[in-house]
Structure formats: structure tokens, C-alpha cells
Design an enzyme around this catalytic site. Sequence first.
Site, PDB file in Angstrom:
ATOM      1  N   ARG A   2     -22.859  31.078  -0.482  1.00 12.40           N
ATOM      2  CA  ARG A   2     -22.184  29.796  -0.644  1.00 12.40           C
ATOM      3  C   ARG A   2     -22.739  28.691   0.228  1.00 12.40           C
ATOM      4  O   ARG A   2     -23.059  27.603  -0.252  1.00 12.40           O
ATOM      5  CB  ARG A   2     -20.720  29.949  -0.238  1.00 12.40           C
ATOM      6  CG  ARG A   2     -19.764  30.208  -1.318  1.00 12.40           C
ATOM      7  CD  ARG A   2     -18.580  30.950  -0.725  1.00 12.40           C
ATOM      8  NE  ARG A   2     -19.023  32.288  -0.408  1.00 12.40           N
ATOM      9  CZ  ARG A   2     -18.899  33.298  -1.247  1.00 12.40           C
ATOM     10  NH1 ARG A   2     -18.295  33.150  -2.381  1.00 12.40           N
ATOM     11  NH2 ARG A   2     -19.361  34.489  -0.938  1.00 12.40           N
ATOM     12  N   THR A   3     -22.796  28.942   1.525  1.00 12.23           N
ATOM     13  CA  THR A   3     -23.090  27.844   2.449  1.00 12.23           C
ATOM     14  C   THR A   3     -24.498  27.307   2.232  1.00 12.23           C
ATOM     15  O   THR A   3     -24.714  26.100   2.197  1.00 12.23           O
ATOM     16  CB  THR A   3     -22.881  28.316   3.905  1.00 12.23           C
ATOM     17  OG1 THR A   3     -21.565  28.868   4.007  1.00 12.23           O
ATOM     18  CG2 THR A   3     -23.006  27.171   4.876  1.00 12.23           C
ATOM     19  N   LYS A  14     -33.893  34.036  19.418  1.00 11.35           N
ATOM     20  CA  LYS A  14     -33.497  32.974  20.353  1.00 11.35           C
ATOM     21  C   LYS A  14     -34.693  32.533  21.182  1.00 11.35           C
ATOM     22  O   LYS A  14     -35.764  33.089  21.108  1.00 11.35           O
ATOM     23  CB  LYS A  14     -32.429  33.520  21.315  1.00 11.35           C
ATOM     24  CG  LYS A  14     -31.018  33.133  20.972  1.00 11.35           C
ATOM     25  CD  LYS A  14     -30.103  33.623  22.075  1.00 11.35           C
ATOM     26  CE  LYS A  14     -28.740  32.990  21.988  1.00 11.35           C
ATOM     27  NZ  LYS A  14     -27.862  33.489  23.050  1.00 11.35           N
ATOM     28  N   ARG A  55     -28.013  28.263  10.371  1.00 18.69           N
ATOM     29  CA  ARG A  55     -27.083  29.387  10.493  1.00 18.69           C
ATOM     30  C   ARG A  55     -27.784  30.467  11.299  1.00 18.69           C
ATOM     31  O   ARG A  55     -28.940  30.810  11.016  1.00 18.69           O
ATOM     32  CB  ARG A  55     -26.682  29.934   9.128  1.00 18.69           C
ATOM     33  CG  ARG A  55     -25.967  31.277   9.243  1.00 18.69           C
ATOM     34  CD  ARG A  55     -25.297  31.723   7.990  1.00 18.69           C
ATOM     35  NE  ARG A  55     -24.118  30.919   7.715  1.00 18.69           N
ATOM     36  CZ  ARG A  55     -23.165  31.276   6.835  1.00 18.69           C
ATOM     37  NH1 ARG A  55     -23.275  32.404   6.173  1.00 18.69           N
ATOM     38  NH2 ARG A  55     -22.125  30.495   6.628  1.00 18.69           N
ATOM     39  N   HIS A  64     -18.023  27.113  12.655  1.00 19.83           N
ATOM     40  CA  HIS A  64     -18.506  26.847  11.298  1.00 19.83           C
ATOM     41  C   HIS A  64     -17.802  25.560  10.834  1.00 19.83           C
ATOM     42  O   HIS A  64     -16.908  25.592   9.993  1.00 19.83           O
ATOM     43  CB  HIS A  64     -18.134  28.042  10.411  1.00 19.83           C
ATOM     44  CG  HIS A  64     -18.787  28.084   9.079  1.00 19.83           C
ATOM     45  ND1 HIS A  64     -19.609  27.074   8.588  1.00 19.83           N
ATOM     46  CD2 HIS A  64     -18.743  29.023   8.090  1.00 19.83           C
ATOM     47  CE1 HIS A  64     -20.022  27.410   7.378  1.00 19.83           C
ATOM     48  NE2 HIS A  64     -19.520  28.579   7.054  1.00 19.83           N
TER      49      HIS A  64
HETATM   50  C1  NCD Z   1     -17.943  32.659   6.287  1.00 21.76           C
HETATM   51  C2  NCD Z   1     -19.034  32.763   7.322  1.00 21.76           C
HETATM   52  O1  NCD Z   1     -20.190  32.998   7.007  1.00 21.76           O
HETATM   53  O2  NCD Z   1     -18.692  32.589   8.469  1.00 21.76           O
HETATM   54  N1  NCD Z   1     -18.389  32.505   4.979  1.00 21.76           N
HETATM   55  C3  NCD Z   1     -18.804  31.304   4.515  1.00 21.76           C
HETATM   56  O3  NCD Z   1     -19.471  30.540   5.185  1.00 21.76           O
HETATM   57  N2  NCD Z   1     -18.433  30.982   3.278  1.00 21.76           N
HETATM   58  C4  NCD Z   1     -16.953  33.730   6.427  1.00 21.76           C
HETATM   59  C5  NCD Z   1     -17.398  35.142   6.261  1.00 21.76           C
HETATM   60  O4  NCD Z   1     -18.579  35.468   6.214  1.00 21.76           O
HETATM   61  O5  NCD Z   1     -16.499  35.977   6.186  1.00 21.76           O
END
Ligand code: NCD
Length: 312
Positions: free
Chosen positions: A54-55, A82, A104, A134
Site C-alpha cells: 500500500r504505502t 544504517k 521506509r 508512520h
Molecule cells: C503498516 C506499517 O507498515 O506500519 N502498514 C501500512 O503502512 N499500511 C502496518 C502494518 O504493517 O501492520
Amino acid sequence: MKHLLSASDLTRDDALLILDTAAELATVTDRSVKKLPTLRGRTVVNLFFEDSTRTRISFEVAAKRLSADVINFAAKGSSVSKGESLKDTALTLEAMGADAVVIRHSASGAPHRLAHSDWIQGAVINAGDGTHEHPTQALLDAFTLRQHLRGGAGDLAGLRVAIVGDVLHSRVARSNVTLLRTLGAEVTLVAPPTLMPYGVDGWPCSTSFDIDDVLPSVDAVMMLRVQAERMQAAYFPSAHEYSRRYGIDAARMAVLPEHAIVLHPGPMNRGMEISADVADSPRAVMVEQVANGVSVRMSVLYLLLGGMPDEA
Ligand code: NCD
């Protein structure tokens, strides 16, 4: 504001500006030509060191709807974690002219390291760092809550939200507690004692170990994924026991007030924290959360790259 690293970077006015701009930008998605020229000639790099569906796609769609060029860098399988390695990656991106880096990373603090370095000049947006934050997820959740429960305008004053599940490992919970509080909502965290973070007493929310106590009096319940990949120990006896004590199913949904909605950031463990019938019910708004994620990320990119007022 130059970067978006944490929900605590946002004042109430900043957050409202992002949500209001997102509401305007959402209308682009309803057009047959889903594009604005705003970020033409700008480059957005998606730097993903951790899995994401999704993200990553959401940021990509958001940037493309604003006509930016998008580069997707997936570090899956790389030994980069890192320090020096992140530095080398950043220097490379800088040499390629990145105007914004969406990062991320499994290490909490990686986006801050990037933003507070002189490795890159562009904006840094935290798309999830370890168990830390997040912020764009919290913004899309606030947007969704506002649309359903506040008529799509203003803040979330007085709204009662329960966040249930694996709070210990959840960056979604941390960012949401902060942002929801900034917007005036009252948050209750619900988790088994083993998944309640140390020091939670100092957070601006209340806590409970008993979901059945909390559900009858909330306007929204946000279910968290059980994040097995972050667990180095056994935090509960069995999946069955977890879902019996802390999962939401039709019986638990029935005790929610009539108007209350169910959120989940995804990906869902169906049958674990959420039953399939709840996940598929019309009161569960996961698909809207995904759509709203695009609008909110368009808004963040637009405001950061277009210049967000320092003092709103
Ligand atoms: C979340 C994440 O990656 O922190 N998901 C997301 O960004 N849609 C939550 C998760 O992974 O459970």
C-alpha cells in the site's frame, strides 16, 4: 516545515492544512484525467528498505498524479541497514537530483538520520521507520475518521478512538496517538499486557487490557496487525487465544455504537485480529483508507515541495 518525520512535527494547524488540501486534491482522483501539473520536473524517490504494498504504491500514485517523476528503489535483500551504507545510498540519490525522498526502513530513526545529514538537500518523508512512526498513515486515518464522523471538516475534538492490538510493535499506533491527540480526539490503547509498550503511562492516551470494556463507548476502533516479523519472543499463548481475547468479530462489532466504524492499516491477518465478516462489512473502511492515503500523500508532497508555511 521541510520534512515530515513524525506526527509530532505537526501542529493542529499544520495537520488541518494537510487534511484540507487532501480533500481538495481528492477531487483529482474523480476526474477522467487524474493529473495535475504541480510537480512537473520534480523527482520523488521511493526508498523502501522494508516490504510494502500500500504505502509504496500510494506514494507512487500520489507523486504521479502531481506529475512528478518517480524512482522506486527497493533495497530488499541488500545488506544496507544504517550508517555508512545509508549515507552512500543517500549521496547517490542526491547526485541524481532527488527533490524528495520517501523512506521506509526497519531501523527506527533512519529517516531522521537522513533528514539531519548533509547528504541530501531534498525533503524527507517518513513512510514508516521500525516500531517508531508512520505519520502519513496517521494522517490518512485522521482524514478517514473526519470524513465519516465529522462531516469532512474541522478537527476531531471529542472523538473517541480505540486502537487495539500489537501496540508494542506498531508505528501506526504511535503516530496515531500523537496526531489524534493534536486534533482533539481521545484515544484508548487496548492490548494484552505483553504488547503494551513500556512507558505508555506517559503517552497522551488511556489504556485498557479489556477490549469488551472499551468497545461500547467508542466512535471508531482501529485494529492493528499482529506484527510477527517484529516479535523475538512469544507474546501470547496462541493465535486462537489472541483472537478470542483481542480480535474483533461480528459479536464484538455488535456492541459498538451504531455509528462507529472499524479501521485497519493493512495488511490484515484475517481470522487473527479481525474476522473475515468484519473485514468485509460495510462498517469497515479499509478500502477508503487506501484511497484517502493517495490524497493525503498528494497533499504532503504538494505542501512540502511547494513550500509549507513555517508558522501556520
Ligand atoms: C503498516 C506499517 O507498515 O506500519 N502498514 C501500512 O503502512 N499500511 C502496518 C502494518 O504493517 O501492520
